[in-house]
Motif scaffolding. Sequence first.
Motif, PDB file in Angstrom:
ATOM      1  N   ILE A 235     -11.980   9.702 -14.052  1.00 12.30           N
ATOM      2  CA  ILE A 235     -11.717   8.815 -15.188  1.00 12.30           C
ATOM      3  C   ILE A 235     -12.623   7.590 -15.099  1.00 12.30           C
ATOM      4  O   ILE A 235     -13.094   7.066 -16.102  1.00 12.30           O
ATOM      5  CB  ILE A 235     -10.227   8.412 -15.215  1.00 12.30           C
ATOM      6  N   LYS A 236     -12.885   7.150 -13.846  1.00  4.05           N
ATOM      7  CA  LYS A 236     -13.750   5.973 -13.673  1.00  4.05           C
ATOM      8  C   LYS A 236     -14.847   6.263 -12.666  1.00  4.05           C
ATOM      9  O   LYS A 236     -14.577   6.378 -11.477  1.00  4.05           O
ATOM     10  CB  LYS A 236     -12.933   4.781 -13.166  1.00  4.05           C
TER      11      LYS A 236
ATOM     12  N   PRO B 148     -16.103   7.340 -17.651  1.00  3.14           N
ATOM     13  CA  PRO B 148     -15.653   8.619 -17.127  1.00  3.14           C
ATOM     14  C   PRO B 148     -16.886   9.460 -16.800  1.00  3.14           C
ATOM     15  O   PRO B 148     -17.955   9.234 -17.369  1.00  3.14           O
ATOM     16  CB  PRO B 148     -14.886   9.237 -18.297  1.00  3.14           C
TER      17      PRO B 148
END
Lengths: 357, 245
Positions: free
Chosen positions: B162-163, B184
């Motif tokens: 996601i990060k 992402p």
Amino acid sequence: MTTSLEILSPGLISTLQDKGRFGMASSGVPRAGAVDPVSLQIGNALVGNDAYTAAIEFRFMGPKIKAHGGPIRLGLAAETTAILTRADADEDDVEITPWRSFLMHEGDTLAIKPLKGSATGYLTIGGGADVAPVLGSISTYARAGLGGLDGAPLKEGDHIPTHAARATEIDRVVTKPCPLEATPIRVIAGPQDDYFSTDTLTRFTAQPFTVSKDVDRMGIRLEGDEINALPEKGHDLISDGSVPGAIQVPGSGQPIILFTDCQTVGGYPKIGGVIAADMHRLGQLLPGAEIQFEFVDLKTAQAILKQQQEQIEKSIASIAEYVEVGVINQNALYTQNLIDGIVDADRPDHFAGQLEA
Amino acid sequence: MKSRFLMLGDSAFTVEFPTLSGVDGARHVRALRSRIEDKMTAGEITGVLDLVSASRSLTMVLDVFSADFDQVLETVKSLTDGTSDTEETAGRLWTLPVCYEGDYAPDLSEVAENAGMTTDDVIKIHSDTIYDVLLIGFQPGFPFLAEVDPKLRFPRRTSPRIKVPAGSVAIANNQTAIYPWESPGGWHLLGRCPVPLFDANRNTPALIGPGDRVKFTPVSTADYEKLLQDFDAGKLDATTYGEDA
């Protein structure tokens, strides 16, 4: 005297947006810009600005703001109302109806009511925001910190400096706002329509899709019966250029309409691209809404765009002096009836102010 | 050269060279782009808002209100027959520091294991290669670099992160890249580069351009952190990491 708008509460997501940032796609810079450029144009006409002057774009839930060093002329380009509370406690609150302009004085506050049945509204600022463009645009692209105030969405405590308003102007209202069409969203097939069978292409326009809860400036995820690429083609391709409105279909078979902040290149097949005249409708899509697509050719798309331009011009021409409900303004009524539809929006003085007691 | 013209809505179209890819494709696209830009300068193509270069295609984004779509399409069609071998100014060679250590290299061990070698081998192979810049896209300043050594080619992670932190140096399939911004991402993260790849205040905001080449130099965690601090403090100039080839 410097004037500014203070953000008391940003609402759900509020940003400064203009037409967007062009010419930087090959450096990977997304376009950004207003998700509903039609509302932005009409809202700017309300306050006498150029069509694409940067405005506060609010989505789903509007902000609460306070004026410093007014008067500041604002236009509410949205299907919602707002409550204007005067700094002078002796004055009653004023309900600001949709599609009208009004003045905020030093210390006045404005609370925009939540949007109902639409997703996006604009607060246009007479004279515009006094904010330096970044790479040719004030549009906020938060991911890379470009535009807006320090590259970020508006937050509590922000002050948007504004250019001086032409405070002598009268309040005005769009008497014929542009209606949102209820037709299917028109799409031109391609660039990878050959990744799909004829049957799948037919089904793509025959079935409804539901707008999922994943709706943001990067993309609008849809839900519906799966749209699958031909097995020999698959859902992976050598990345090519993307633009807002392109409808990509990843392996899940659930299409995503790429939107204003979308990446500049992408590796999923794109079944079609939404025509320019329907882009603003995407900006008003709410989660849960049901939509349908229709394929059109380039000539049809261009004809629809021309009609839309005429519609926008009509709306702008319908801008007239705002007459408060209950106050009889003989002259304004008389004038509007006589010259309805051919008002010169560039000459607001066409209507002499008759409201002054 | 075989080419296809693909509609992208009513405001854009893509010229694709379906038989090309990688470095050759990117060079061919640059040659076409330069011919188109000449015509734009000469006023023979008007109403263009943007051009998007990819590794084997070029997308023309037009102003629906001022461009004559069919005419631009015809003019571009007439330009695709040219060869790709117009003289091209050599791009710059960038030598960028990368920290392949600890938390800055979350996928290094896994990649080494899958490749059946030590992490030192992976670092050596990744940093010994000189990469060609295919295109800048996805994010502001994000360079797609090719080609990764066949021993280090793995498909994207099955579940994307996601990060992915800004500065992450990553690989997927035959390409490597640097994420200039947190986002992402599904690539395998081998290290972290402290050099800012995009700065709106620079004359040319994207540091690296198509046609340039990139090489990585391993640096220690301490050196990486010092460089990052100095860049943040404005003490260093990213453009000094490039040299004329």
